[in-house]
Design a protein around this motif. Structure first.
Motif, mmCIF file in Angstrom:
data_model
loop_
_atom_site.group_PDB
_atom_site.id
_atom_site.type_symbol
_atom_site.label_atom_id
_atom_site.label_comp_id
_atom_site.label_asym_id
_atom_site.label_seq_id
_atom_site.Cartn_x
_atom_site.Cartn_y
_atom_site.Cartn_z
ATOM 1 N N LEU A 167 8.692 -28.725 2.129
ATOM 2 C CA LEU A 167 8.173 -28.354 3.396
ATOM 3 C C LEU A 167 9.441 -29.061 4.626
ATOM 4 C CD1 LEU A 167 4.668 -30.502 3.949
ATOM 5 C CD2 LEU A 167 5.368 -27.796 4.254
ATOM 6 N N LYS A 168 10.447 -28.806 3.279
ATOM 7 C CA LYS A 168 11.834 -29.964 3.923
ATOM 8 C C LYS A 168 12.497 -29.030 4.866
ATOM 9 C CE LYS A 168 14.844 -27.277 0.999
ATOM 10 N NZ LYS A 168 16.564 -27.392 0.085
ATOM 11 N N ASP A 169 12.174 -27.712 5.125
ATOM 12 C CA ASP A 169 12.697 -26.883 6.461
ATOM 13 C C ASP A 169 11.564 -26.602 7.485
ATOM 14 O OD1 ASP A 169 14.763 -26.149 4.780
ATOM 15 O OD2 ASP A 169 14.476 -24.076 3.956
ATOM 16 N N LEU A 170 10.540 -27.621 7.528
ATOM 17 C CA LEU A 170 10.376 -27.779 8.771
ATOM 18 C C LEU A 170 10.123 -28.900 9.160
ATOM 19 C CD1 LEU A 170 7.156 -26.484 10.011
ATOM 20 C CD2 LEU A 170 6.039 -27.780 8.150
ATOM 21 N N THR A 171 11.276 -28.598 10.174
ATOM 22 C CA THR A 171 11.352 -29.793 11.063
ATOM 23 C C THR A 171 10.141 -29.827 11.991
ATOM 24 O OG1 THR A 171 12.470 -27.725 12.078
ATOM 25 C CG2 THR A 171 14.058 -28.570 10.415
ATOM 26 N N PRO A 172 10.476 -31.505 12.668
ATOM 27 C CA PRO A 172 10.166 -31.421 13.718
ATOM 28 C C PRO A 172 9.775 -30.772 14.841
ATOM 29 C CG PRO A 172 10.573 -33.604 12.859
ATOM 30 C CD PRO A 172 11.309 -32.050 12.273
ATOM 31 N N THR A 173 11.066 -29.255 15.357
ATOM 32 C CA THR A 173 10.699 -28.265 16.077
ATOM 33 C C THR A 173 10.293 -26.998 15.691
ATOM 34 O OG1 THR A 173 13.434 -29.668 16.468
ATOM 35 C CG2 THR A 173 12.371 -27.350 17.592
ATOM 36 N N LYS A 174 10.802 -26.815 14.250
ATOM 37 C CA LYS A 174 9.547 -26.048 13.951
ATOM 38 C C LYS A 174 8.336 -25.746 14.065
ATOM 39 C CE LYS A 174 11.011 -22.525 11.911
ATOM 40 N NZ LYS A 174 11.203 -21.187 12.750
ATOM 41 N N ARG A 175 8.118 -27.166 13.678
ATOM 42 C CA ARG A 175 6.726 -27.802 13.297
ATOM 43 C C ARG A 175 6.067 -27.799 15.173
ATOM 44 N NH1 ARG A 175 3.170 -31.481 10.165
ATOM 45 N NH2 ARG A 175 5.320 -31.484 9.119
ATOM 46 N N GLN A 232 6.901 -25.883 17.699
ATOM 47 C CA GLN A 232 6.919 -24.432 17.600
ATOM 48 C C GLN A 232 5.733 -23.695 17.309
ATOM 49 O OE1 GLN A 232 10.698 -23.200 16.514
ATOM 50 N NE2 GLN A 232 11.566 -23.173 17.807
ATOM 51 N N ILE A 233 5.263 -23.914 16.290
ATOM 52 C CA ILE A 233 4.155 -23.320 15.672
ATOM 53 C C ILE A 233 3.067 -23.440 16.546
ATOM 54 C CG2 ILE A 233 3.226 -22.901 13.215
ATOM 55 C CD1 ILE A 233 5.659 -23.501 11.887
ATOM 56 N N ASP A 234 2.574 -25.156 16.206
ATOM 57 C CA ASP A 234 1.458 -25.693 17.137
ATOM 58 C C ASP A 234 1.641 -25.734 18.574
ATOM 59 O OD1 ASP A 234 0.697 -27.067 14.548
ATOM 60 O OD2 ASP A 234 1.526 -28.779 14.602
ATOM 61 N N ASP A 235 2.726 -24.802 19.165
ATOM 62 C CA ASP A 235 2.520 -24.987 20.440
ATOM 63 C C ASP A 235 2.011 -23.505 20.811
ATOM 64 O OD1 ASP A 235 2.963 -27.259 21.380
ATOM 65 O OD2 ASP A 235 5.312 -26.534 21.512
ATOM 66 N N ALA A 236 2.394 -22.495 19.821
ATOM 67 C CA ALA A 236 2.535 -21.334 19.103
ATOM 68 C C ALA A 236 0.658 -20.593 19.448
ATOM 69 C CB ALA A 236 3.088 -20.151 18.589
ATOM 70 N N ALA A 294 8.448 -18.069 16.405
ATOM 71 C CA ALA A 294 8.128 -19.838 15.155
ATOM 72 C C ALA A 294 7.993 -19.218 13.695
ATOM 73 C CB ALA A 294 7.694 -20.413 15.811
ATOM 74 N N LEU A 295 7.635 -18.104 13.162
ATOM 75 C CA LEU A 295 7.884 -18.040 11.300
ATOM 76 C C LEU A 295 9.190 -17.056 11.169
ATOM 77 C CD1 LEU A 295 3.703 -17.896 11.527
ATOM 78 C CD2 LEU A 295 4.635 -19.436 10.567
ATOM 79 N N ARG A 296 9.081 -16.609 11.662
ATOM 80 C CA ARG A 296 9.890 -15.391 11.692
ATOM 81 C C ARG A 296 11.837 -15.890 11.310
ATOM 82 N NH1 ARG A 296 12.372 -12.660 8.678
ATOM 83 N NH2 ARG A 296 12.590 -10.242 8.407
ATOM 84 N N ALA A 297 11.795 -16.923 12.047
ATOM 85 C CA ALA A 297 12.894 -17.312 12.378
ATOM 86 C C ALA A 297 13.498 -17.955 10.969
ATOM 87 C CB ALA A 297 13.342 -18.565 13.148
ATOM 88 N N ALA A 336 -0.188 -25.796 11.052
ATOM 89 C CA ALA A 336 0.978 -25.142 11.225
ATOM 90 C C ALA A 336 1.650 -25.520 9.401
ATOM 91 C CB ALA A 336 2.165 -26.336 12.653
ATOM 92 N N GLU A 337 1.832 -26.461 8.796
ATOM 93 C CA GLU A 337 2.292 -26.927 7.465
ATOM 94 C C GLU A 337 1.687 -25.530 6.526
ATOM 95 O OE1 GLU A 337 1.581 -30.675 9.157
ATOM 96 O OE2 GLU A 337 0.413 -28.926 8.879
ATOM 97 N N ASN A 338 0.160 -24.949 6.614
ATOM 98 C CA ASN A 338 -0.161 -23.510 5.848
ATOM 99 C C ASN A 338 0.748 -23.031 6.195
ATOM 100 O OD1 ASN A 338 -1.281 -25.443 4.132
ATOM 101 N ND2 ASN A 338 -3.514 -25.234 5.290
ATOM 102 N N MET A 339 0.206 -22.487 7.821
ATOM 103 C CA MET A 339 1.142 -20.979 8.073
ATOM 104 C C MET A 339 2.162 -21.174 7.795
ATOM 105 S SD MET A 339 -0.121 -21.195 11.995
ATOM 106 C CE MET A 339 -1.645 -20.505 12.609
#
Length: 279
Positions: free
Chosen positions: A95-103, A105-109, A143-146, A212-215
């Protein structure tokens, strides 16, 4: 007296399931801590203490039920994480690439998408899987593609590259004389291809109900990647290999089989992850 048995979590492996399944693991550990506390209580009762005896056993029964659910959730998550690895275990997930910003973004989406969204019909044969910019699902896709898949090391997928500079490109007939070309660094000019396109994956049953983590993790699952020559990857785009033209028929047939097998595995993994979430 009702006896409780503590569960030992499966051993950690290269994919670090304890980290990847942290919420489920923590929940199981919390229940088991309560079990220890329960078992440490005085549990010898006289006939005059029937009320205390009944209360003790009622608590034991409730904890047994809660423990079974927590262990089942952790096991489902563990099994899903293991299933996402490449058959050789060459790939690993974290999960090191799942930054707070990315998380965020996914949660908001996911919130914007809501619970009433349904996936559109699949594209017509030969057409690309798309998530139009006008779609409510587009922010989630973006968010997932970036950065996905990013620059993977050649050893990330099973067998390393299996493609070397000058080797005949297996995607094309021998008569085409196509070979694997070098990139600017002299390495094979190849691309990590999503076997099942990300646009299709996120429209599979239950995907948008994942955390978000599992996506994030399943969108980068090693079992859904393969190395293709950059030329073959560009030709395939976000569609089935069945729609490609000018390719080797045997290779094309094997690719369609691979797609079908991978699609089923991914759906099974989504179902397992949902069980792990208690969804």
């Amino acid at each position: 007296m009702a006896a409780l048995v503590l569960c030992t979590a499966p051993p950690a492996v290269a994919s670090s399931p304890t980290e990847l399944c942290a919420p489920q693991y923590a929940a199981a550990q919390a229940v088991q801590a309560r079990i220890k506390t329960h078992n440490a209580q005085p549990h010898r009762f006289t006939p005059q203490q029937s009320g205390a005896f009944a209360a003790y056993n009622a608590e034991a029964k409730a904890l047994n039920t809660e423990n079974a659910k927590a262990v089942a959730a952790y096991t489902a998550c563990f099994q899903a994480m293991m299933a996402m690895l490449d058959a050789t275990g060459a790939g690993s997930m974290n999960l090191k690439d799942l930054t707070p910003t990315k998380r965020t973004q996914i949660d908001d989406a996911k919130r914007r998408l809501g619970t009433g969204w349904t996936a559109p019909p699949p594209p017509k044969p030969g057409k690309n899987w798309r998530v139009p910019k006008s779609s409510l699902a587009r922010p989630m896709y973006d968010a997932l593609r970036a950065g996905n898949p990013g620059n993977l090391p050649y050893t990330y997928l099973k067998g390393g590259t299996k493609l070397t500079v000058g080797q005949p490109d297996p995607a094309y007939p021998a008569s085409s004389r196509r070979v694997i070309m070098p990139n600017a660094r002299g390495n094979p000019k190849i691309s990590a291809d999503h076997i099942v396109p990300l646009a299709e994956l996120m429209q599979m049953r239950g995907f948008t109900k994942l955390s978000a983590e599992n996506m994030f993790i399943i969108s980068r699952a090693p079992i859904n990647f393969q190395w293709l020559s950059s030329a073959a990857n560009l030709s395939k785009q976000s569609r089935s290999a069945a729609a490609m033209t000018g390719v080797d028929p045997k290779w094309q047939a094997s690719q369609v089989t691979l797609e079908n097998e991978t699609r089923k595995k991914l759906q099974d993994i989504i179902d397992q992850l949902l069980k792990g979430q208690g969804t």
